[in-house]
Design an enzyme around this catalytic site. Structure first.
Site, PDB file in Angstrom:
ATOM      1  CD  GLU A  62      -1.567  -2.447   1.434  1.00 44.23           C
ATOM      2  OE1 GLU A  62      -2.281  -3.403   1.074  1.00 44.23           O
ATOM      3  OE2 GLU A  62      -0.468  -2.601   2.010  1.00 44.23           O
ATOM      4  N   PRO A 275      10.982 -13.223  -1.980  1.00 41.04           N
ATOM      5  CG  PRO A 275      11.784 -14.762  -0.437  1.00 41.04           C
ATOM      6  CD  PRO A 275      12.238 -13.736  -1.421  1.00 41.04           C
ATOM      7  NE  ARG A 276       3.353  -8.479  -0.115  1.00 42.01           N
ATOM      8  CZ  ARG A 276       3.027  -7.391  -0.797  1.00 42.01           C
ATOM      9  NH1 ARG A 276       3.666  -7.107  -1.917  1.00 42.01           N
ATOM     10  NH2 ARG A 276       2.068  -6.596  -0.378  1.00 42.01           N
ATOM     11  N   GLY A 317      12.278  -2.908  -0.274  1.00 41.65           N
ATOM     12  CA  GLY A 317      12.227  -1.704  -1.086  1.00 41.65           C
ATOM     13  C   GLY A 317      12.983  -1.779  -2.388  1.00 41.65           C
ATOM     14  CD  GLU A 318      17.878  -3.127  -2.734  1.00 41.59           C
ATOM     15  OE1 GLU A 318      18.737  -2.244  -2.792  1.00 41.59           O
ATOM     16  OE2 GLU A 318      18.153  -4.336  -2.610  1.00 41.59           O
ATOM     17  CG  LEU A 344      -0.710  -2.115 -12.255  1.00 40.60           C
ATOM     18  CD1 LEU A 344      -1.466  -0.965 -11.618  1.00 40.60           C
ATOM     19  CD2 LEU A 344      -0.861  -2.065 -13.765  1.00 40.60           C
ATOM     20  CD  GLU A 345       5.489  -3.276  -7.004  1.00 43.22           C
ATOM     21  OE1 GLU A 345       5.867  -2.470  -6.141  1.00 43.22           O
ATOM     22  OE2 GLU A 345       5.478  -4.504  -6.824  1.00 43.22           O
TER      23      GLU A 345
END
Length: 429
Positions: A62, A275-276, A317-318, A344-345
């Site tokens: 988000e 991984p998330r 963040g990468e 979308l990324e």
């Protein structure tokens, strides 16, 4: 004395009953540079100078999706500061990445954790922050916080509002609580007509609800990230690279097997596995080691050599950097029934995008990409292998799908301007 809000009273009682379990979760989610007392609306740290706008995002996804809104608010309101709150540790770390980036406007951006929705914590938080406007991102509907804002005359907006079919079914079980909570919302900007209808069914006021589109289509290219992507591509050479991002428990084993099959035809192929959740980084690394993969970890600055078969993107963040370094992207949380993640990324980077069949949480962005021929949903691991084969064998196809992705995103833009215009009506002169 006003009428007793029995649904919210029952909700608060349930929170108190679950306090031990919630406390354990908070202990896990702690970030060393933040006080745990922030979860109770205390020790918020150095708040930005007033007047303040408060924006809440649940987690890392988000925060990324809200980046255009964050920068848009800071640009449109140069005399305001922006307080960003998150619920998770990964969200906090992503917020710090944004704050630390060298952008002048973001000197007015600060972050703290959202307090738990206990009545006292909510009151303490709103009393200290004194926001001129409270903005909840997507489905962050916290009854006590929103009620406190209403009582203190703080206007509340829900932006990029979404309700997946699964979440809608859950909320229908507590319709009375949701109706009372939505009554405290002054403006609800839904992503789609379907989302707006679900909110209205739960009690959202028709006159306060608008369909503005998805802010996720507003993401711009991150030049710093692309520069690092190019550096990685130069290091890795011209070998086939595919990136599996935001993977979840139960998917990595399938993706590794797909990579094993891919290596039969492309023996120098490299899988970038991201991984998330950071708490699973070591678990995924151990899985790769147990299966005998030649592995390098980004967090340890381990080099990728010609022998490396799997590169673990175990940093925060990468993900955009990693997507930019591959020829094909697979977006996780979709081979297992978890609803998918943000396709979308990689699409914004001009990459052909693959995803599993479970994408209901992102149906609004999946549909236009599919229609444009920029996104392929694969039913299972075997279909994923075939899709990877076909793209590595046809670079021209990859180029066309990537261009189609960028065109589809450009065609869907406009939600940011409509959102900012709607919020402007809520801010005091």
């Amino acid at each position: 004395m006003g009428r007793i809000n029995w649904p919210r009273l029952g909700y608060s009682a349930a929170l108190y009953a679950l306090a031990p379990l919630i406390g354990w979760r908070i202990w896990r989610e702690q970030v060393p540079t933040y006080s745990r007392w922030q979860r109770l609306g205390k020790r918020l740290g150095a708040l930005p100078a007033p007047p303040r706008i408060w924006l809440h995002c649940a987690s890392v996804g988000e925060v990324r999706a809200a980046l255009p809104l964050i920068d848009g608010l800071l640009a449109r309101y140069p005399r305001h500061s922006l307080l960003l709150t998150t619920m998770t540790a990964t969200g906090a770390q992503q917020a710090q990445v944004l704050i630390n980036e060298q952008q002048a406007e973001r000197t007015r951006l600060t972050h703290c954790f959202l307090p738990l929705d206990f009545p006292g914590a909510a009151k303490r938080f709103v009393r200290q922050v004194k926001p001129q406007l409270a903005i909840m991102f997507e489905t962050e509907l916290w009854p006590n916080l929103l009620s406190t804002c209403q009582k203190r005359n703080v206007p509340v907006a829900v932006v990029n509002g979404r309700l997946s079919p699964r979440a809608f079914k859950r909320y229908q079980k507590i319709t009375s609580l949701m109706a009372r909570t939505l009554a405290d919302v002054d403006w609800l900007a839904a992503k789609s007509e379907a989302d707006a209808e679900r909110f209205k069914t739960l009690g959202a006021t028709l006159s306060k609800t608008a369909v503005v589109g998805s802010l996720k289509f507003e993401m711009g290219l991150q030049e710093n990230a692309l520069g690092e992507s190019e550096r990685l591509l130069t290091q890795w050479g011209k070998r086939p690279v595919w990136v599996a991002g935001s993977t979840r428990d139960g998917e990595e084993a399938l993706l590794l097997e797909a990579h094993r099959q891919l290596l039969r035809q492309y023996p120098d192929a490299l899988l970038v596995l991201a991984p998330r959740h950071p708490q699973r980084f070591d678990e995924v690394a151990a899985l790769c080691k147990a299966e005998g993969w030649e592995t390098s970890r980004r967090s340890l600055d381990e080099p990728v050599t010609q022998a490396t078969q799997v590169y673990i993107g175990d940093t925060l963040g990468e993900l955009v950097i990693l997507y930019g370094a591959g020829q094909v992207a697979f977006v996780g949380g979709s081979l297992v029934p978890l609803g998918g993640h943000n396709v979308l990324e990689p699409a914004a980077l001009g990459k052909p995008v693959l995803s599993g069949p479970f994408v209901e949480n992102f149906a609004d962005v999946v549909e236009p990409l599919q229609t444009a021929g920029a996104l392929t949903l694969v039913e299972d691991m075997d279909a994923l292998v075939k899709a990877l084969h076909s793209r590595f064998a046809d670079p021209e196809r990859c180029l066309k799908e990537g261009q189609a992705a960028q065109s589809a995103i450009n065609a869907q833009q406009g939600a940011l301007a409509r959102t900012l215009d709607g919020l402007e009506a809520l801010l005091s002169p």
